[in-house]
Design a protein around this motif. Structure first.
Motif, PDB file in Angstrom:
ATOM      1  N   ASN A  39       0.825  -1.217   0.000  1.00 36.23           N
ATOM      2  CA  ASN A  39       0.000   0.000   0.000  1.00 36.23           C
ATOM      3  C   ASN A  39       0.854   1.259   0.000  1.00 36.23           C
ATOM      4  OD1 ASN A  39      -2.376  -1.548   0.041  1.00 36.23           O
ATOM      5  ND2 ASN A  39      -2.285  -1.702   2.285  1.00 36.23           N
ATOM      6  N   GLN A  40       2.080   1.132  -0.467  1.00 37.83           N
ATOM      7  CA  GLN A  40       2.948   2.295  -0.652  1.00 37.83           C
ATOM      8  C   GLN A  40       3.391   2.338  -2.115  1.00 37.83           C
ATOM      9  OE1 GLN A  40       5.790   3.576   2.430  1.00 37.83           O
ATOM     10  NE2 GLN A  40       5.585   1.505   3.268  1.00 37.83           N
ATOM     11  N   SER A  41       3.520   3.531  -2.625  1.00 35.43           N
ATOM     12  CA  SER A  41       3.969   3.676  -4.012  1.00 35.43           C
ATOM     13  C   SER A  41       5.492   3.592  -4.071  1.00 35.43           C
ATOM     14  CB  SER A  41       3.510   5.018  -4.582  1.00 35.43           C
ATOM     15  OG  SER A  41       4.236   6.087  -3.960  1.00 35.43           O
ATOM     16  N   LEU A  42       5.993   3.394  -5.273  1.00 37.68           N
ATOM     17  CA  LEU A  42       7.448   3.381  -5.449  1.00 37.68           C
ATOM     18  C   LEU A  42       8.048   4.725  -5.058  1.00 37.68           C
ATOM     19  CD1 LEU A  42       7.716   1.460  -8.852  1.00 37.68           C
ATOM     20  CD2 LEU A  42       8.211   0.583  -6.557  1.00 37.68           C
ATOM     21  N   ASP A  80       1.079 -11.989 -13.031  1.00 34.47           N
ATOM     22  CA  ASP A  80       1.638 -12.473 -14.303  1.00 34.47           C
ATOM     23  C   ASP A  80       1.738 -11.396 -15.376  1.00 34.47           C
ATOM     24  OD1 ASP A  80       2.031 -15.082 -13.364  1.00 34.47           O
ATOM     25  OD2 ASP A  80      -0.031 -15.634 -13.832  1.00 34.47           O
ATOM     26  N   GLN A  81       1.539 -10.145 -14.989  1.00 30.10           N
ATOM     27  CA  GLN A  81       1.710  -9.033 -15.921  1.00 30.10           C
ATOM     28  C   GLN A  81       3.002  -8.303 -15.588  1.00 30.10           C
ATOM     29  OE1 GLN A  81      -0.412  -8.294 -18.565  1.00 30.10           O
ATOM     30  NE2 GLN A  81      -1.407 -10.225 -17.992  1.00 30.10           N
ATOM     31  N   LEU A  82       3.879  -8.169 -16.597  1.00 35.39           N
ATOM     32  CA  LEU A  82       5.182  -7.544 -16.377  1.00 35.39           C
ATOM     33  C   LEU A  82       5.176  -6.130 -16.930  1.00 35.39           C
ATOM     34  CD1 LEU A  82       8.107  -8.058 -15.374  1.00 35.39           C
ATOM     35  CD2 LEU A  82       8.666  -8.762 -17.701  1.00 35.39           C
ATOM     36  N   SER A  83       5.568  -5.176 -16.091  1.00 31.39           N
ATOM     37  CA  SER A  83       5.641  -3.765 -16.504  1.00 31.39           C
ATOM     38  C   SER A  83       7.068  -3.273 -16.360  1.00 31.39           C
ATOM     39  CB  SER A  83       4.716  -2.901 -15.641  1.00 31.39           C
ATOM     40  OG  SER A  83       3.380  -3.334 -15.735  1.00 31.39           O
ATOM     41  N   PHE A  84       7.642  -2.806 -17.477  1.00 31.06           N
ATOM     42  CA  PHE A  84       8.988  -2.253 -17.441  1.00 31.06           C
ATOM     43  C   PHE A  84       8.927  -0.759 -17.127  1.00 31.06           C
ATOM     44  CE2 PHE A  84       9.557  -6.032 -20.058  1.00 31.06           C
ATOM     45  CZ  PHE A  84      10.692  -6.576 -19.490  1.00 31.06           C
ATOM     46  N   SER A  85       9.971  -0.273 -16.447  1.00 32.23           N
ATOM     47  CA  SER A  85      10.045   1.142 -16.046  1.00 32.23           C
ATOM     48  C   SER A  85       8.731   1.597 -15.423  1.00 32.23           C
ATOM     49  CB  SER A  85      10.390   2.014 -17.257  1.00 32.23           C
ATOM     50  OG  SER A  85      11.622   1.637 -17.815  1.00 32.23           O
ATOM     51  N   PRO A  86       8.335   0.974 -14.318  1.00 27.74           N
ATOM     52  CA  PRO A  86       7.035   1.298 -13.699  1.00 27.74           C
ATOM     53  C   PRO A  86       6.965   2.755 -13.261  1.00 27.74           C
ATOM     54  CG  PRO A  86       8.410   0.032 -12.194  1.00 27.74           C
ATOM     55  CD  PRO A  86       9.108   0.004 -13.518  1.00 27.74           C
ATOM     56  N   GLU A  87       5.740   3.278 -13.270  1.00 25.87           N
ATOM     57  CA  GLU A  87       5.529   4.659 -12.856  1.00 25.87           C
ATOM     58  C   GLU A  87       5.781   4.808 -11.356  1.00 25.87           C
ATOM     59  OE1 GLU A  87       4.903   7.138 -14.824  1.00 25.87           O
ATOM     60  OE2 GLU A  87       4.696   5.929 -16.647  1.00 25.87           O
ATOM     61  N   GLY A  98      19.705   2.294  -2.652  1.00 29.70           N
ATOM     62  CA  GLY A  98      20.735   2.295  -3.691  1.00 29.70           C
ATOM     63  C   GLY A  98      20.411   1.451  -4.903  1.00 29.70           C
ATOM     64  N   LEU A  99      19.109   1.191  -5.135  1.00 33.69           N
ATOM     65  CA  LEU A  99      18.712   0.312  -6.226  1.00 33.69           C
ATOM     66  C   LEU A  99      17.781   1.026  -7.199  1.00 33.69           C
ATOM     67  CD1 LEU A  99      17.847  -2.841  -4.095  1.00 33.69           C
ATOM     68  CD2 LEU A  99      19.941  -2.482  -5.433  1.00 33.69           C
ATOM     69  N   ASN A 100      17.853   0.632  -8.456  1.00 38.61           N
ATOM     70  CA  ASN A 100      16.914   1.095  -9.463  1.00 38.61           C
ATOM     71  C   ASN A 100      15.906  -0.010  -9.749  1.00 38.61           C
ATOM     72  OD1 ASN A 100      17.938   3.746 -10.077  1.00 38.61           O
ATOM     73  ND2 ASN A 100      19.652   2.742 -11.086  1.00 38.61           N
ATOM     74  N   VAL A 101      14.623   0.330  -9.714  1.00 39.84           N
ATOM     75  CA  VAL A 101      13.577  -0.626 -10.055  1.00 39.84           C
ATOM     76  C   VAL A 101      13.357  -0.567 -11.564  1.00 39.84           C
ATOM     77  CG1 VAL A 101      11.169  -1.299  -9.733  1.00 39.84           C
ATOM     78  CG2 VAL A 101      12.473  -0.354  -7.812  1.00 39.84           C
ATOM     79  N   ILE A 102      13.618  -1.685 -12.245  1.00 47.37           N
ATOM     80  CA  ILE A 102      13.509  -1.673 -13.711  1.00 47.37           C
ATOM     81  C   ILE A 102      12.250  -2.389 -14.206  1.00 47.37           C
ATOM     82  CG2 ILE A 102      15.972  -1.388 -14.106  1.00 47.37           C
ATOM     83  CD1 ILE A 102      16.231  -4.355 -14.566  1.00 47.37           C
ATOM     84  N   ALA A 103      11.591  -3.143 -13.325  1.00 48.09           N
ATOM     85  CA  ALA A 103      10.351  -3.806 -13.730  1.00 48.09           C
ATOM     86  C   ALA A 103       9.566  -4.241 -12.497  1.00 48.09           C
ATOM     87  CB  ALA A 103      10.645  -5.020 -14.616  1.00 48.09           C
ATOM     88  N   LEU A 150       2.575  -0.969  -4.335  1.00 43.67           N
ATOM     89  CA  LEU A 150       2.960  -2.367  -4.167  1.00 43.67           C
ATOM     90  C   LEU A 150       1.919  -3.168  -3.399  1.00 43.67           C
ATOM     91  CD1 LEU A 150       6.768  -2.162  -3.280  1.00 43.67           C
ATOM     92  CD2 LEU A 150       5.747  -2.812  -5.445  1.00 43.67           C
ATOM     93  N   ASN A 151       1.846  -4.462  -3.761  1.00 43.73           N
ATOM     94  CA  ASN A 151       1.003  -5.407  -3.059  1.00 43.73           C
ATOM     95  C   ASN A 151       1.813  -6.645  -2.702  1.00 43.73           C
ATOM     96  OD1 ASN A 151      -1.822  -4.252  -3.188  1.00 43.73           O
ATOM     97  ND2 ASN A 151      -1.271  -4.213  -5.372  1.00 43.73           N
ATOM     98  N   ILE A 152       1.347  -7.405  -1.721  1.00 45.60           N
ATOM     99  CA  ILE A 152       1.995  -8.665  -1.378  1.00 45.60           C
ATOM    100  C   ILE A 152       2.012  -9.581  -2.606  1.00 45.60           C
ATOM    101  CG2 ILE A 152       1.693 -10.824  -0.078  1.00 45.60           C
ATOM    102  CD1 ILE A 152       3.013  -8.704   1.538  1.00 45.60           C
ATOM    103  N   GLY A 153       3.147 -10.179  -2.869  1.00 47.71           N
ATOM    104  CA  GLY A 153       3.281 -11.081  -4.003  1.00 47.71           C
ATOM    105  C   GLY A 153       3.825 -10.430  -5.248  1.00 47.71           C
TER     106      GLY A 153
END
Length: 223
Positions: free
Chosen positions: A161-164, A184-191, A174-179, A196-199
């Motif tokens: 329940n928190q956004s990126l 089962d749906q993959l999103s690259f460069s998420p907004e 110190g990390l970049n989130v790239i996907a 976030l949700n569990i799982g």
């Protein structure tokens, strides 16, 4: 677009690599000094030839410099592996990937000009160990001695329940989130406003130490 590959040595690694490349629709030349082995792969490889990887003239005649990638997959004969790598670079091969048996072998292959050195058994062992120690680290790819990519499953309820943007992963960890993978749906460069949700599975890139620290953190609280 198909590229051209030459696989030198048809042991377990070389033959598995050849089969994978062929199944992906790539053009592959198989090279080995074992007649029986070559005969086994004549119906699978684009071309299969008998040649000694330590014979410069034989390798020149195969015009290997015209291939996009040449993989030295020779097994326990480190002398042959090193000599073949030297010859391939000397005859102008653009991208030579060499299999190493151990750290010293890898260092020598790097010094004699291999463009890339792989240790498949070592890398597989690392992946299995990471999976056993960190079950939420679904996949782990070492990019270098210092940097890695990790796929990490979110099981810590303090992250949901928190956004990126709220988590500010880049500044805090110190990390970049790239996907992000969810249902089962993959999103690259998420907004940045993705919540976030569990799982959910985050694909992150950064130092190996930071990837592992983040994995332990997001796996820390289970309910």
């Amino acid at each position: 677009m198909a590229e051209t590959y030459a696989v030198v040595g048809l042991g377990r690694f070389g033959s598995s690599l050849l089969e994978s490349l062929i199944s992906d629709g790539q053009e592959v030349l198989a090279i080995d000094n074992n007649t029986e082995m070559i005969q086994n792969y004549m119906g699978l490889a684009t071309h299969a030839v008998i040649a000694d990887a330590q014979d410069e003239e034989s390798l020149r005649e195969l015009d290997l410099a015209s291939f996009d990638h040449v993989i030295v997959a020779i097994g326990h004969n480190q002398q042959a592996s090193i000599l073949a790598t030297i010859i391939l670079k000397d005859i102008g091969c653009k991208h030579v990937i060499a299999k190493a048996e151990n750290n010293l072998h890898a260092r020598v292959l790097n010094k004699v000009g291999a463009d890339e050195v792989v240790r498949p058994e070592h890398e597989m062992a690392q992946q299995v160990a990471n999976r056993l120690v960190s079950p939420n680290l679904l996949n782990y790819i070492s990019l270098s001695d210092d940097y890695s990519i990790g796929e990490i499953k979110i099981t810590n309820f303090s992250f949901i329940n928190q956004s990126l943007a709220d988590l500010d992963i880049r500044s805090k960890y110190g990390l970049n989130v790239i996907a992000v993978k969810a249902h089962d749906q993959l999103s690259f460069s998420p907004e940045a406003d993705y919540v976030l949700n569990i799982g959910d599975v985050l694909t992150v890139i950064g130092t190996s130490e930071d990837v592992q620290k983040f994995d332990r953190l997001v796996s820390g609280i289970k309910q």
